[in-house]
Design a protein around this motif. Structure first.
Motif, mmCIF file in Angstrom:
data_model
loop_
_atom_site.group_PDB
_atom_site.id
_atom_site.type_symbol
_atom_site.label_atom_id
_atom_site.label_comp_id
_atom_site.label_asym_id
_atom_site.label_seq_id
_atom_site.Cartn_x
_atom_site.Cartn_y
_atom_site.Cartn_z
ATOM 1 N N MET A 1 77.702 -106.214 17.160
ATOM 2 C CA MET A 1 76.681 -106.136 18.216
ATOM 3 C C MET A 1 75.705 -107.296 18.085
ATOM 4 O O MET A 1 75.458 -107.774 16.994
ATOM 5 N N LYS A 2 75.136 -107.679 19.226
ATOM 6 C CA LYS A 2 74.313 -108.897 19.241
ATOM 7 C C LYS A 2 72.834 -108.587 19.438
ATOM 8 O O LYS A 2 72.472 -107.701 20.225
ATOM 9 N N VAL A 3 72.033 -109.402 18.739
ATOM 10 C CA VAL A 3 70.578 -109.250 18.828
ATOM 11 C C VAL A 3 69.963 -110.613 19.123
ATOM 12 O O VAL A 3 70.391 -111.619 18.556
ATOM 13 N N ALA A 4 68.954 -110.622 19.984
ATOM 14 C CA ALA A 4 68.183 -111.849 20.211
ATOM 15 C C ALA A 4 66.826 -111.689 19.543
ATOM 16 O O ALA A 4 66.212 -110.629 19.631
ATOM 17 N N GLU A 43 73.302 -111.119 27.207
ATOM 18 C CA GLU A 43 74.441 -111.020 26.291
ATOM 19 C C GLU A 43 74.216 -110.145 25.071
ATOM 20 O O GLU A 43 75.080 -110.061 24.200
ATOM 21 N N VAL A 44 73.009 -109.567 24.951
ATOM 22 C CA VAL A 44 72.727 -108.843 23.699
ATOM 23 C C VAL A 44 72.471 -107.360 23.957
ATOM 24 O O VAL A 44 72.193 -106.945 25.083
ATOM 25 N N GLN A 45 72.549 -106.604 22.866
ATOM 26 C CA GLN A 45 72.244 -105.165 22.952
ATOM 27 C C GLN A 45 70.817 -104.876 22.474
ATOM 28 O O GLN A 45 70.253 -103.834 22.763
ATOM 29 N N GLY A 46 70.254 -105.826 21.678
ATOM 30 C CA GLY A 46 68.913 -105.586 21.163
ATOM 31 C C GLY A 46 68.092 -106.850 21.179
ATOM 32 O O GLY A 46 68.636 -107.962 21.097
ATOM 33 N N VAL A 47 66.756 -106.683 21.289
ATOM 34 C CA VAL A 47 65.886 -107.844 21.191
ATOM 35 C C VAL A 47 64.700 -107.502 20.295
ATOM 36 O O VAL A 47 64.093 -106.437 20.419
ATOM 37 N N GLN A 64 71.885 -106.292 31.257
ATOM 38 C CA GLN A 64 72.639 -105.074 31.554
ATOM 39 C C GLN A 64 73.112 -104.314 30.320
ATOM 40 O O GLN A 64 73.339 -103.107 30.370
ATOM 41 N N ASN A 65 73.251 -105.036 29.186
ATOM 42 C CA ASN A 65 73.740 -104.348 27.976
ATOM 43 C C ASN A 65 72.622 -103.997 27.008
ATOM 44 O O ASN A 65 72.879 -103.469 25.934
#
Ligand code: GLV
Length: 312
Positions: A1-4, A43-47, A64-65
């Motif tokens: 999963m991706k985080v910014a 593009e990420v699930q968390g920030v 959206q994600n």
């Protein structure tokens, strides 16, 4: 999963994040441009973010994600909360852990302004302290025994009240929803403003509190009274405050401003009777560590669809 991560994150926190997520970090001290942010958020699930990064409808629309926004701050006025909630995004912030540090700083500003500490420091450094002790050098006002009005009686306002009791102050307070706090006299705003020697702000910045300390309300304050702001600049009509400081009618201790960083040409910088700090209410080693820990816990919980430890 991706985080910014929207700011240059301390290395220790980055190491922890990297163990769990694929992270994209904004490494510059210049705030991340909104279009870059929007493309990252798509593009990420968390920030993980801070109060210097506005998260409004425009950047959140394409996210959206996105499952969770975690801000390393107690204040959330930089986030469009309603929109984020409508999008089903969980929101986490860092209340509690910064209460004592911020309350300490508010009292510190009361002392610094009242006892003219910045002027004294400047005098000594400039080599202008030439006569030794003088009966009338830098005479100020006492915090001890003064009447202090606290606007906003959440945890930080209450922590300030607790400290002021030690100084023998008469503490007045106003809160949107009435409260009972031992040793504190709750009043309406107008009574508070016209009776306090010192007015200290501890409300969040919301649609209801923006500009709340208006020209008219500043006009109710006693001559030589002091305004302390460790909350948000937008709560105060800064134009009216500048005028009152310029004529010497009011004094102020400010840690926050409507525009941050304070622009180089800001009139505040040339005004007498005020102490200006660069938004450091929570800036102690211990508190910042605790804020990061809580913000990371919020982020991780949100990524795993679990309840956030400090949800909004
Ligand atoms: C600081 O101003 C914060 O909101 O944490």
């Amino acid at each position: 999963m991706k985080v910014a991560v929207t700011f240059p994150i301390p290395e220790a926190a980055k190491v922890l994040l990297d163990e769990m997520f694929e992270c994209r970090v904004w490494e510059s001290d210049v705030p991340i441009p909104q279009d870059t942010l929007a493309s990252w958020l798509a593009e990420v699930q968390g920030v993980l973010t801070t109060l210097t990064c506005p998260l409004g409808e425009e950047v959140l629309t394409g996210a959206q994600n996105l499952k969770v926004i975690s801000t390393v701050s107690v204040g959330v006025d930089h986030i469009d909360i309603d929109f984020a909630k409508r999008q089903g995004i969980a929101l986490g912030h860092t209340p509690g852990v910064l209460t004592d540090s911020t309350a300490d700083l508010a009292v510190g500003l009361m002392l610094a302004v009242g006892r003219r500490m910045a002027e004294g420091d400047a005098l000594v450094r400039a080599g202008a302290w030439s006569d030794g002790w003088k009966p009338n050098l830098l005479l100020g006002t006492d915090l001890s025994g003064s009447t202090v009005g606290l606007i906003g009686m959440g945890p930080i306002g209450q922590a300030v009240a607790k400290r002021l009791k030690g100084f023998g102050c008469h503490v007045l307070a106003w809160n949107r929803t009435p409260r009972e706090v031992a040793g504190v006299e709750f009043t309406d705003l107008e009574t508070l403003l016209s009776n306090a020697d010192i007015v200290s702000l501890h409300t969040a910045l919301t649609d209801d509190t923006r500009g709340m300390i208006s020209r008219e309300r500043l006009g109710l304050m006693k001559d030589q009274a002091m305004l302390i702001n460790t909350a948000r600049g937008g709560i105060v009509d800064e134009v009216a405050l500048v005028e009152a400081l310029a004529t010497g009618r009011l004094r102020a201790g400010l840690d926050v401003y409507a525009e941050e960083p304070l622009p180089l040409d800001s009139v505040f910088r040339s005004l007498p009777g005020c102490v200006l700090l660069p938004h450091v209410g929570s800036a102690t080693e211990r508190t910042r560590r605790a804020m990061f820990e809580l913000a990371l816990a919020n982020l991780v919980a949100g990524m795993q669809d679990e309840p956030l430890p400090a949800a909004l």
